[in-house]
Design an enzyme around this catalytic site. Sequence first.
Site, PDB file in Angstrom:
ATOM      1  N   LYS A 106      30.623  40.919  48.920  1.00 22.56           N
ATOM      2  CA  LYS A 106      30.098  41.837  47.897  1.00 22.56           C
ATOM      3  C   LYS A 106      28.631  41.516  47.602  1.00 22.56           C
ATOM      4  CE  LYS A 106      34.767  42.367  46.248  1.00 22.56           C
ATOM      5  NZ  LYS A 106      35.855  41.937  45.358  1.00 22.56           N
ATOM      6  N   GLN A 115      36.401  38.438  40.068  1.00 21.18           N
ATOM      7  CA  GLN A 115      37.216  38.336  41.274  1.00 21.18           C
ATOM      8  C   GLN A 115      38.619  37.848  40.912  1.00 21.18           C
ATOM      9  OE1 GLN A 115      36.205  39.306  44.441  1.00 21.18           O
ATOM     10  NE2 GLN A 115      38.344  38.994  44.964  1.00 21.18           N
ATOM     11  N   ASP A 159      35.269  47.775  39.002  1.00 17.92           N
ATOM     12  CA  ASP A 159      36.569  47.746  39.677  1.00 17.92           C
ATOM     13  C   ASP A 159      37.522  48.788  39.079  1.00 17.92           C
ATOM     14  OD1 ASP A 159      36.965  46.212  41.907  1.00 17.92           O
ATOM     15  OD2 ASP A 159      37.482  44.370  40.835  1.00 17.92           O
TER      16      ASP A 159
END
Length: 287
Positions: free
Chosen positions: A53, A97, A120
């Site tokens: 990422k 994460q 997200d």
Amino acid sequence: VARIIDGRAEAERVRAEVGRTVAQRKAAGLRPPGLVTILVGDDPASQVYVGRKQRESRALGFVSEQLTLPTSTTQAQLEGRIRECGARADLDGILVQLPLPPGLDADAAVLAIDPAKDVDGLHPCNQGALFLGLPGLRPCTPLGCMRLLDTTGVEVRGARAVVIGRSALVGKPVAMLLLARDATVVMCHSRTTDLAAQVAAADIVVAAAGRPGLVRGAWVKPGAVVIDVGMNRVEGKLVGDVEFAEAAERAAHITPVPGGVGPMTVAMLLRNTLEACEARERGEGKG
Ligand code: NAD
């Protein structure tokens, strides 16, 4: 025999689109989108994911920061750091994460993310907005599935879509995105008793169960579109949830694993971060 949907090529197209917009912003004197990835602990797989990422976002000209916290981080410390990122004007996207180390509460951590920066799409505000059909940030993998589906040119409106898996990360949001596009959606899960019959009736199959070979090729309706989200390690090889070779003989379009949905997720994260940046500039998502 099915056309293979090329997720790597489509992800590259998404990156090119995002990169062009970032370059235009720069030329117009606007700041680049800012992304922070927050990693707690030293899980090797998570390190690989955040590394990707970081690399991909920097390659497109984003300002990208990596915040690495020790396994000993408390819930309060983690949420404090997430809130600090929420308050910073130069950051548009906050990605925590997952999974977090044992003892840390992922749901509570997600709640600490400013919904306007929740790239997200996991905050209840964004999941709720998806449910209600309101604007908001959508989860990345489901967005990737829809983008791949759109490369086929198959009409989603009125199509019968079967989603296998009901997680908040993939199954539920992909079902809501299909519903928003006027598909007739059936959600299947581990307690579904007639999976074969459901798949056999489907024009669109999205498999996200994490069970290798769960969807038998012989079940697939001739001419269907098959999107395989599954990522399973079998004898060191990455395979999906669908019996690929057999399904490809019946489907009109099918995603491979690897090289299908997988590459799309980070690409859609970059697009979400750019969109969060633009929405914040327009003054949306405040309060
Ligand atoms: P999860 O474990 O949270 O959810 C799995 C779902 O599948 C559950 O809702 C369960 O009810 C259902 N399920 C399990 N066994 C089943 C069965 N026998 N029949 C029908 N349904 C069954 O997993 P997840 O996070 O949603 O991920 C699903 C898969 O997608 C995994 O293989 C994961 O690795 C993969 N994944 C890929 C990407 C990507 O490609 N970028 C992103 C996220 C997840």
